[in-house]
Design a protein around this motif. Sequence first.
Motif, PDB file in Angstrom:
ATOM      1  N   GLY A 172       8.672   5.336  19.990  1.00 21.83           N
ATOM      2  CA  GLY A 172       7.683   5.607  18.954  1.00 21.83           C
ATOM      3  C   GLY A 172       7.228   7.043  18.888  1.00 21.83           C
ATOM      4  O   GLY A 172       6.237   7.345  18.219  1.00 21.83           O
ATOM      5  N   TRP A 173       7.951   7.945  19.539  1.00 24.15           N
ATOM      6  CA  TRP A 173       7.537   9.357  19.527  1.00 24.15           C
ATOM      7  C   TRP A 173       8.021  10.076  18.274  1.00 24.15           C
ATOM      8  O   TRP A 173       7.403  11.043  17.832  1.00 24.15           O
ATOM      9  N   VAL A 174       9.146   9.660  17.723  1.00 25.18           N
ATOM     10  CA  VAL A 174       9.727  10.302  16.550  1.00 25.18           C
ATOM     11  C   VAL A 174      10.175   9.231  15.571  1.00 25.18           C
ATOM     12  O   VAL A 174      10.235   8.048  15.908  1.00 25.18           O
ATOM     13  N   THR A 175      10.502   9.653  14.376  1.00 28.62           N
ATOM     14  CA  THR A 175      11.060   8.743  13.376  1.00 28.62           C
ATOM     15  C   THR A 175      12.224   9.427  12.690  1.00 28.62           C
ATOM     16  O   THR A 175      12.168  10.632  12.394  1.00 28.62           O
ATOM     17  N   VAL A 227      -7.487   5.130   8.213  1.00 29.02           N
ATOM     18  CA  VAL A 227      -6.941   5.804   7.034  1.00 29.02           C
ATOM     19  C   VAL A 227      -5.453   6.055   7.279  1.00 29.02           C
ATOM     20  O   VAL A 227      -4.951   5.841   8.376  1.00 29.02           O
ATOM     21  N   SER A 228      -4.752   6.548   6.260  1.00 23.29           N
ATOM     22  CA  SER A 228      -3.326   6.843   6.365  1.00 23.29           C
ATOM     23  C   SER A 228      -3.099   8.343   6.329  1.00 23.29           C
ATOM     24  O   SER A 228      -3.708   9.047   5.518  1.00 23.29           O
ATOM     25  N   SER A 229      -2.211   8.816   7.182  1.00 22.20           N
ATOM     26  CA  SER A 229      -1.734  10.195   7.076  1.00 22.20           C
ATOM     27  C   SER A 229      -0.614  10.240   6.047  1.00 22.20           C
ATOM     28  O   SER A 229      -0.247   9.222   5.449  1.00 22.20           O
ATOM     29  N   ALA A 230      -0.026  11.428   5.861  1.00 21.44           N
ATOM     30  CA  ALA A 230       1.045  11.566   4.869  1.00 21.44           C
ATOM     31  C   ALA A 230       2.388  11.061   5.387  1.00 21.44           C
ATOM     32  O   ALA A 230       3.300  10.812   4.595  1.00 21.44           O
ATOM     33  N   GLU A 231       2.536  10.912   6.689  1.00 23.87           N
ATOM     34  CA  GLU A 231       3.839  10.613   7.271  1.00 23.87           C
ATOM     35  C   GLU A 231       4.538   9.404   6.672  1.00 23.87           C
ATOM     36  O   GLU A 231       5.737   9.463   6.366  1.00 23.87           O
ATOM     37  N   PRO A 232       3.868   8.246   6.499  1.00 23.75           N
ATOM     38  CA  PRO A 232       4.600   7.086   5.972  1.00 23.75           C
ATOM     39  C   PRO A 232       5.147   7.283   4.564  1.00 23.75           C
ATOM     40  O   PRO A 232       6.020   6.533   4.137  1.00 23.75           O
ATOM     41  N   PHE A 233       4.654   8.290   3.838  1.00 26.02           N
ATOM     42  CA  PHE A 233       5.024   8.491   2.445  1.00 26.02           C
ATOM     43  C   PHE A 233       6.128   9.539   2.263  1.00 26.02           C
ATOM     44  O   PHE A 233       6.538   9.796   1.138  1.00 26.02           O
ATOM     45  N   CYS A 234       6.587  10.135   3.347  1.00 24.39           N
ATOM     46  CA  CYS A 234       7.479  11.284   3.261  1.00 24.39           C
ATOM     47  C   CYS A 234       8.932  10.892   3.032  1.00 24.39           C
ATOM     48  O   CYS A 234       9.477  10.033   3.708  1.00 24.39           O
ATOM     49  N   VAL A 235       9.557  11.595   2.092  1.00 17.22           N
ATOM     50  CA  VAL A 235      10.987  11.483   1.836  1.00 17.22           C
ATOM     51  C   VAL A 235      11.572  12.885   1.970  1.00 17.22           C
ATOM     52  O   VAL A 235      10.970  13.857   1.531  1.00 17.22           O
ATOM     53  N   GLY A 236      12.746  13.000   2.577  1.00 17.97           N
ATOM     54  CA  GLY A 236      13.394  14.299   2.635  1.00 17.97           C
ATOM     55  C   GLY A 236      13.123  15.050   3.922  1.00 17.97           C
ATOM     56  O   GLY A 236      12.569  14.521   4.882  1.00 17.97           O
ATOM     57  N   LEU A 273       5.235  20.437  19.961  1.00 23.19           N
ATOM     58  CA  LEU A 273       5.759  19.761  18.784  1.00 23.19           C
ATOM     59  C   LEU A 273       4.597  19.041  18.111  1.00 23.19           C
ATOM     60  O   LEU A 273       3.868  18.300  18.772  1.00 23.19           O
ATOM     61  N   SER A 274       4.422  19.242  16.830  1.00 28.88           N
ATOM     62  CA  SER A 274       3.292  18.652  16.121  1.00 28.88           C
ATOM     63  C   SER A 274       3.756  17.558  15.176  1.00 28.88           C
ATOM     64  O   SER A 274       4.932  17.475  14.801  1.00 28.88           O
ATOM     65  N   ALA A 275       2.824  16.699  14.790  1.00 30.49           N
ATOM     66  CA  ALA A 275       3.135  15.581  13.898  1.00 30.49           C
ATOM     67  C   ALA A 275       3.763  16.088  12.614  1.00 30.49           C
ATOM     68  O   ALA A 275       3.281  17.034  11.992  1.00 30.49           O
ATOM     69  N   GLY A 276       4.878  15.467  12.232  1.00 35.00           N
ATOM     70  CA  GLY A 276       5.567  15.848  11.013  1.00 35.00           C
ATOM     71  C   GLY A 276       6.619  16.920  11.205  1.00 35.00           C
ATOM     72  O   GLY A 276       7.400  17.187  10.300  1.00 35.00           O
ATOM     73  N   ARG A 317       6.304  11.940  15.160  1.00 32.74           N
ATOM     74  CA  ARG A 317       5.289  11.043  14.605  1.00 32.74           C
ATOM     75  C   ARG A 317       3.931  11.422  15.179  1.00 32.74           C
ATOM     76  O   ARG A 317       3.830  11.908  16.299  1.00 32.74           O
ATOM     77  N   GLY A 318       2.882  11.186  14.380  1.00 31.54           N
ATOM     78  CA  GLY A 318       1.537  11.361  14.896  1.00 31.54           C
ATOM     79  C   GLY A 318       1.213  10.247  15.871  1.00 31.54           C
ATOM     80  O   GLY A 318       1.755   9.147  15.798  1.00 31.54           O
TER      81      GLY A 318
END
Length: 465
Positions: free
Chosen positions: A65-68, A413-422, A31-34, A78-79
């Motif tokens: 904290g493994w998933v959101t 830095v920030s990954s894309a995960e915190p910005f994701c909707v949908g 299972l990969s991040a996102g 989650r990464g």
Amino acid sequence: MTMWIPQLAEDGVRYRAIADSIAMAIQAGELSAGQKLPPQRRLADRLGVTVGTVTRAYAEAERHGWVTARVGSGTFVRGTATASGQDFLASRPVEKGIIDLSLSLPPPHPMRAASLGRVLHEIAEDDQLLQRAVEYQPDRGVPEHRERLAAWMCELGMPADPESLVVTQGGQHGISLALQALARPGERIAADVLTYPGLISAARQAHLKISGVPMEDQGMDMDALARLCAQQQPPRLVYVTPDQNNPTGTPLSEARRERLVTLARRHDFWIVEDGVQYLPESERGTPLYRLAPERTLFIFSTSKVLAGGLRIGTLMAPPMLRERLGTTLRAQNWMVPPLMVEAVCRWVASDDSRALLDWLIQELGERQQLARLRLAGYTTSGRLHGNNLWLPLPEGLRSAVLVEALAQRNVLVSSAEPFCVGSEPAPQALRLCLSAAASREALTQALDTLAELLAEPPAAPWQTL
């Protein structure tokens, strides 16, 4: 894509076994991040357990904290770098030697402290002003303050009528006020599929459902938004950052601004326009609040121009909403502290604020140019004088791995995960806040570290076991 199915032992508590399998699959790279976990009912059917067992397992995995979980979208891996709860990034002390490019802050400058010190000294010398600053005042702010803030916005190329303004405790407060005034718990709102995490957090706090609208190189896909309105009940509001999407920097084209207004009037939804991420007037498009003043709320603040810690902003609203917004604000905290509003009003009226803004625009342009030079050969996007740079990663490179490797080298830095909707998996990309580095030298060091890792990608943790 084949649905991931955990392998469970015959005995043991089932929900814990499922949660443990999720953790082991993440560590093993299965299972990969996102990545989205299977829908709970489908997984329950495949495993021969109840839906409640899978729900409890997913909740256990989220607690660790493994998933959101994203309301209305599903549960996502989650990464490792974001497992501590980075879905709404917050300021934190930066240890010596660490270069933090994860937060969109204005570049440091000693003029800020000096200017603030001068206006506070002026206030301290005025006994009548000090007395007014400790008294209760109108919820939307006193007329004098709203007039000064409106004049400042006009000077910045954002025409504002003082009567249209509500003084807020920053942009995030403006978002929360808008959501609370416009939508009820359980109702749906819409935003870009990648959007500001503060909007996502505020929507969750208000118990609202969020639909992510796909994006293209001209901004939000209006055909997709039209389908959303036709296939479901139209959203109560659409949140947009039209001059530069956060995190990608993509602007909304003029044609799509016009189309958004047409859809809003046809389907009777509100527009919440966030202009906190400042750009010079020459780089901004037509404000949505000018195209549809009767149904647009505009959010602005001092955060990206003067200083984030001031926590002073404005919410521009049409007449029919002003009383409701005032009532909502009064129920939350009665009023914005007038002492700080007075300090900001004096600051924005001074030559110091104009000199700081001129320096800011030049500095951000230099930093954007520097980043493009150091990352030449990679695809990036961002505005010429914006705070952020968006970096889609080369094929096969995982953002979670790179974020962790950079952190080990003292670069955040920030990954894309915190910005994701949908429901779509997070893209493999990084948001770099070029403005946050203490100096251009520190930024150069961070960018060089990133370039080295891009040239020789680090191994994922499970590849080194």
